[in-house]
Design an enzyme around this catalytic site. Sequence first.
Site, PDB file in Angstrom:
ATOM      1  N   ASP A 167       0.826  -1.102   0.159  1.00 28.00           N
ATOM      2  CA  ASP A 167      -0.079  -0.103   0.124  1.00 28.00           C
ATOM      3  C   ASP A 167       0.880   1.237  -0.015  1.00 28.00           C
ATOM      4  O   ASP A 167       1.145   1.806   1.047  1.00 28.00           O
ATOM      5  CB  ASP A 167      -0.873  -0.127   1.047  1.00 28.00           C
ATOM      6  CG  ASP A 167      -1.810  -1.246   1.117  1.00 28.00           C
ATOM      7  OD1 ASP A 167      -2.210  -1.811   0.239  1.00 28.00           O
ATOM      8  OD2 ASP A 167      -2.081  -1.748   2.422  1.00 28.00           O
ATOM      9  N   PRO A 224     -23.156  -9.163 -13.651  1.00 33.67           N
ATOM     10  CA  PRO A 224     -22.297 -10.134 -14.172  1.00 33.67           C
ATOM     11  C   PRO A 224     -21.537  -9.943 -15.627  1.00 33.67           C
ATOM     12  O   PRO A 224     -20.354 -10.660 -15.657  1.00 33.67           O
ATOM     13  CB  PRO A 224     -23.449 -11.427 -14.185  1.00 33.67           C
ATOM     14  CG  PRO A 224     -24.230 -10.908 -13.194  1.00 33.67           C
ATOM     15  CD  PRO A 224     -24.559  -9.386 -13.353  1.00 33.67           C
ATOM     16  N   ASP A 274      -5.979  -7.008  -5.249  1.00 35.78           N
ATOM     17  CA  ASP A 274      -7.104  -6.936  -4.163  1.00 35.78           C
ATOM     18  C   ASP A 274      -7.946  -5.780  -4.948  1.00 35.78           C
ATOM     19  O   ASP A 274      -7.796  -4.556  -4.483  1.00 35.78           O
ATOM     20  CB  ASP A 274      -6.767  -6.536  -2.925  1.00 35.78           C
ATOM     21  CG  ASP A 274      -7.667  -6.516  -2.008  1.00 35.78           C
ATOM     22  OD1 ASP A 274      -8.582  -6.841  -2.315  1.00 35.78           O
ATOM     23  OD2 ASP A 274      -7.392  -5.816  -1.003  1.00 35.78           O
ATOM     24  N   LEU A 275      -8.790  -5.958  -6.120  1.00 32.52           N
ATOM     25  CA  LEU A 275      -9.594  -4.838  -6.639  1.00 32.52           C
ATOM     26  C   LEU A 275     -11.199  -5.022  -6.005  1.00 32.52           C
ATOM     27  O   LEU A 275     -11.954  -4.222  -6.492  1.00 32.52           O
ATOM     28  CB  LEU A 275      -9.711  -5.339  -8.179  1.00 32.52           C
ATOM     29  CG  LEU A 275      -8.259  -4.979  -8.677  1.00 32.52           C
ATOM     30  CD1 LEU A 275      -8.125  -5.217 -10.407  1.00 32.52           C
ATOM     31  CD2 LEU A 275      -7.459  -3.671  -8.341  1.00 32.52           C
ATOM     32  N   LYS A 276     -11.278  -5.898  -5.435  1.00 36.60           N
ATOM     33  CA  LYS A 276     -12.756  -5.815  -4.653  1.00 36.60           C
ATOM     34  C   LYS A 276     -13.947  -5.621  -5.765  1.00 36.60           C
ATOM     35  O   LYS A 276     -14.733  -4.808  -5.689  1.00 36.60           O
ATOM     36  CB  LYS A 276     -12.994  -5.118  -3.810  1.00 36.60           C
ATOM     37  CG  LYS A 276     -12.107  -5.435  -2.526  1.00 36.60           C
ATOM     38  CD  LYS A 276     -12.382  -4.886  -1.170  1.00 36.60           C
ATOM     39  CE  LYS A 276     -11.513  -5.284  -0.079  1.00 36.60           C
ATOM     40  NZ  LYS A 276     -10.104  -4.668  -0.028  1.00 36.60           N
ATOM     41  N   GLN A 326      -6.064  -0.519  12.540  1.00 35.17           N
ATOM     42  CA  GLN A 326      -6.378  -1.763  12.560  1.00 35.17           C
ATOM     43  C   GLN A 326      -7.073  -2.279  13.998  1.00 35.17           C
ATOM     44  O   GLN A 326      -6.351  -1.682  14.852  1.00 35.17           O
ATOM     45  CB  GLN A 326      -5.838  -2.721  12.062  1.00 35.17           C
ATOM     46  CG  GLN A 326      -5.123  -3.027  10.700  1.00 35.17           C
ATOM     47  CD  GLN A 326      -6.201  -3.448   9.873  1.00 35.17           C
ATOM     48  OE1 GLN A 326      -7.352  -3.476  10.237  1.00 35.17           O
ATOM     49  NE2 GLN A 326      -5.680  -3.810   8.648  1.00 35.17           N
ATOM     50  N   HIS A 365     -17.341  -5.482  -8.087  1.00 36.69           N
ATOM     51  CA  HIS A 365     -18.604  -5.546  -7.736  1.00 36.69           C
ATOM     52  C   HIS A 365     -19.456  -4.843  -8.774  1.00 36.69           C
ATOM     53  O   HIS A 365     -19.445  -3.573  -8.975  1.00 36.69           O
ATOM     54  CB  HIS A 365     -18.715  -4.736  -6.522  1.00 36.69           C
ATOM     55  CG  HIS A 365     -20.254  -5.057  -5.611  1.00 36.69           C
ATOM     56  ND1 HIS A 365     -20.465  -4.700  -4.391  1.00 36.69           N
ATOM     57  CD2 HIS A 365     -21.288  -5.814  -6.226  1.00 36.69           C
ATOM     58  CE1 HIS A 365     -21.757  -4.935  -4.087  1.00 36.69           C
ATOM     59  NE2 HIS A 365     -22.210  -5.350  -5.287  1.00 36.69           N
ATOM     60  N   ASP A 366     -19.992  -5.550  -9.613  1.00 34.32           N
ATOM     61  CA  ASP A 366     -20.728  -4.913 -10.659  1.00 34.32           C
ATOM     62  C   ASP A 366     -21.667  -6.092 -11.379  1.00 34.32           C
ATOM     63  O   ASP A 366     -21.855  -7.335 -10.594  1.00 34.32           O
ATOM     64  CB  ASP A 366     -19.585  -4.423 -11.732  1.00 34.32           C
ATOM     65  CG  ASP A 366     -20.506  -3.233 -12.599  1.00 34.32           C
ATOM     66  OD1 ASP A 366     -21.739  -3.341 -12.909  1.00 34.32           O
ATOM     67  OD2 ASP A 366     -19.660  -2.443 -13.118  1.00 34.32           O
ATOM     68  N   ARG A 425       1.786  -2.700   6.842  1.00 30.58           N
ATOM     69  CA  ARG A 425       2.713  -1.709   7.356  1.00 30.58           C
ATOM     70  C   ARG A 425       3.858  -2.216   8.218  1.00 30.58           C
ATOM     71  O   ARG A 425       4.752  -1.555   8.285  1.00 30.58           O
ATOM     72  CB  ARG A 425       1.904  -0.790   8.215  1.00 30.58           C
ATOM     73  CG  ARG A 425       1.207   0.604   7.089  1.00 30.58           C
ATOM     74  CD  ARG A 425      -0.044   1.286   7.848  1.00 30.58           C
ATOM     75  NE  ARG A 425      -1.040   0.191   8.100  1.00 30.58           N
ATOM     76  CZ  ARG A 425      -2.352   0.472   8.612  1.00 30.58           C
ATOM     77  NH1 ARG A 425      -2.322   1.788   8.924  1.00 30.58           N
ATOM     78  NH2 ARG A 425      -3.063  -0.360   8.736  1.00 30.58           N
ATOM     79  N   THR A 452     -14.638  -5.146   6.873  1.00 33.81           N
ATOM     80  CA  THR A 452     -14.226  -4.930   8.446  1.00 33.81           C
ATOM     81  C   THR A 452     -14.369  -3.601   8.915  1.00 33.81           C
ATOM     82  O   THR A 452     -14.381  -3.152  10.027  1.00 33.81           O
ATOM     83  CB  THR A 452     -12.574  -5.634   8.640  1.00 33.81           C
ATOM     84  OG1 THR A 452     -11.778  -4.742   7.768  1.00 33.81           O
ATOM     85  CG2 THR A 452     -12.651  -7.017   8.673  1.00 33.81           C
ATOM     86  N   LYS A 483       0.608  -8.147  -2.373  1.00 35.14           N
ATOM     87  CA  LYS A 483      -0.871  -7.776  -2.455  1.00 35.14           C
ATOM     88  C   LYS A 483      -0.849  -6.205  -3.280  1.00 35.14           C
ATOM     89  O   LYS A 483       0.000  -5.372  -2.739  1.00 35.14           O
ATOM     90  CB  LYS A 483      -1.457  -7.503  -1.351  1.00 35.14           C
ATOM     91  CG  LYS A 483      -3.026  -7.146  -1.685  1.00 35.14           C
ATOM     92  CD  LYS A 483      -3.870  -7.324  -0.377  1.00 35.14           C
ATOM     93  CE  LYS A 483      -3.911  -6.062   0.398  1.00 35.14           C
ATOM     94  NZ  LYS A 483      -5.057  -5.205   0.334  1.00 35.14           N
TER      95      LYS A 483
HETATM   96  O1  C5P Z   1      -0.834  -2.287   6.958  1.00 34.77           O
HETATM   97  P1  C5P Z   1      -1.916  -3.443   7.277  1.00 34.77           P
HETATM   98  O2  C5P Z   1      -1.069  -4.597   7.485  1.00 34.77           O
HETATM   99  O3  C5P Z   1      -2.793  -3.165   8.021  1.00 34.77           O
HETATM  100  O4  C5P Z   1      -2.387  -3.900   5.965  1.00 34.77           O
HETATM  101  C1  C5P Z   1      -3.496  -4.606   5.696  1.00 34.77           C
HETATM  102  C2  C5P Z   1      -3.893  -4.847   4.391  1.00 34.77           C
HETATM  103  O5  C5P Z   1      -5.088  -5.719   4.117  1.00 34.77           O
HETATM  104  C3  C5P Z   1      -4.400  -3.532   3.504  1.00 34.77           C
HETATM  105  O6  C5P Z   1      -4.146  -3.671   2.187  1.00 34.77           O
HETATM  106  C4  C5P Z   1      -5.846  -3.315   3.613  1.00 34.77           C
HETATM  107  O7  C5P Z   1      -6.455  -2.814   2.502  1.00 34.77           O
HETATM  108  C5  C5P Z   1      -6.193  -5.030   3.766  1.00 34.77           C
HETATM  109  N1  C5P Z   1      -7.616  -5.297   4.070  1.00 34.77           N
HETATM  110  C6  C5P Z   1      -7.956  -5.126   5.592  1.00 34.77           C
HETATM  111  N2  C5P Z   1      -8.972  -5.418   5.856  1.00 34.77           N
HETATM  112  C7  C5P Z   1      -9.972  -6.079   5.253  1.00 34.77           C
HETATM  113  C8  C5P Z   1      -9.571  -6.375   3.834  1.00 34.77           C
HETATM  114  C9  C5P Z   1      -8.419  -5.798   3.284  1.00 34.77           C
HETATM  115  O8  C5P Z   1      -7.120  -4.610   6.147  1.00 34.77           O
HETATM  116  N3  C5P Z   1     -10.975  -6.382   5.640  1.00 34.77           N
END
Ligand code: C5P
Length: 235
Positions: free
Chosen positions: A13, A68, A61-63, A194, A65-66, A215, A124, A34
């Site tokens: 990131d 089909p 990780d593009l998630k 987090q 959603h649209d 991170r 989350t 990722k």
């Molecule tokens: O820096 P950190 O370890 O918190 O990064 C967690 C990664 O996981 C980030 O890329 C974040 O977008 C991703 N992620 C998350 N929670 C989710 C889904 C993905 O933290 N539910």
Amino acid sequence: MLDGADKVIVALDCDREKALHIGKLLAGQAQWVKVGMTLYYAYGPSIVSEMHDMGFKVFLDLKLHDIPHQIRGAAKAASEAGADMLTLHALGGSAMIEAAREGVEAAAASRQTRTQLLSVTVLTSMDSESLQRVGISTPLTEEVRLLAQLARDAGSDGIVCSPHEVGALRKDLGSDSILVTPGIRPAGANPGDQSRIATPAQALEAGASQLVVGRPIVQAEDPLTAFQAVVSEVN
Ligand code: C5P
């Protein structure tokens, strides 16, 4: 390659320059990186090729959603760009997930492997209250379990979930599902933003197959040592 390195997905990131820098430091040691929306939308499929060229597998990780039709094309294109794993929102429903599966299967014809599809259930960042505000009154954990089951039945290979849900989903979905958990912090590490965190060992014990760590590695003074410390905790 270190034993256990395949279980740790390093979340890049950051900007391209830093991603390439971290890539060089971890090349030959880490197996997975990722690439999220920020990096992908800025640099496009070439960032995936650059990571492949360094020897990494890419969790894209593009998630998605649209509808089909759109998702079938998007999943095929992402797979052809080199995604080894690709995320989509289970809330898009069975038809959308089935279309994504068709897309990655169509791309597999010209690749050596099929992209694995991972579904996101409830973000989350949402809690029970925000779920109710968008009109979903099912209790949060039940909603996560329902969406995970639906995703699997529609052809998703696994789920991205918090370490707090992974135990329940492992029981529901069985041993062959891929369960990837972010929110990982080595003992004593700064949680940052987090809140529902676990150590690498706790997440794996609870049933995770792979961990996403950003991170604690990318922002460490010495990212290679930080990566190796996470891997040694995995082992
Ligand atoms: O820096 P950190 O370890 O918190 O990064 C967690 C990664 O996981 C980030 O890329 C974040 O977008 C991703 N992620 C998350 N929670 C989710 C889904 C993905 O933290 N539910």
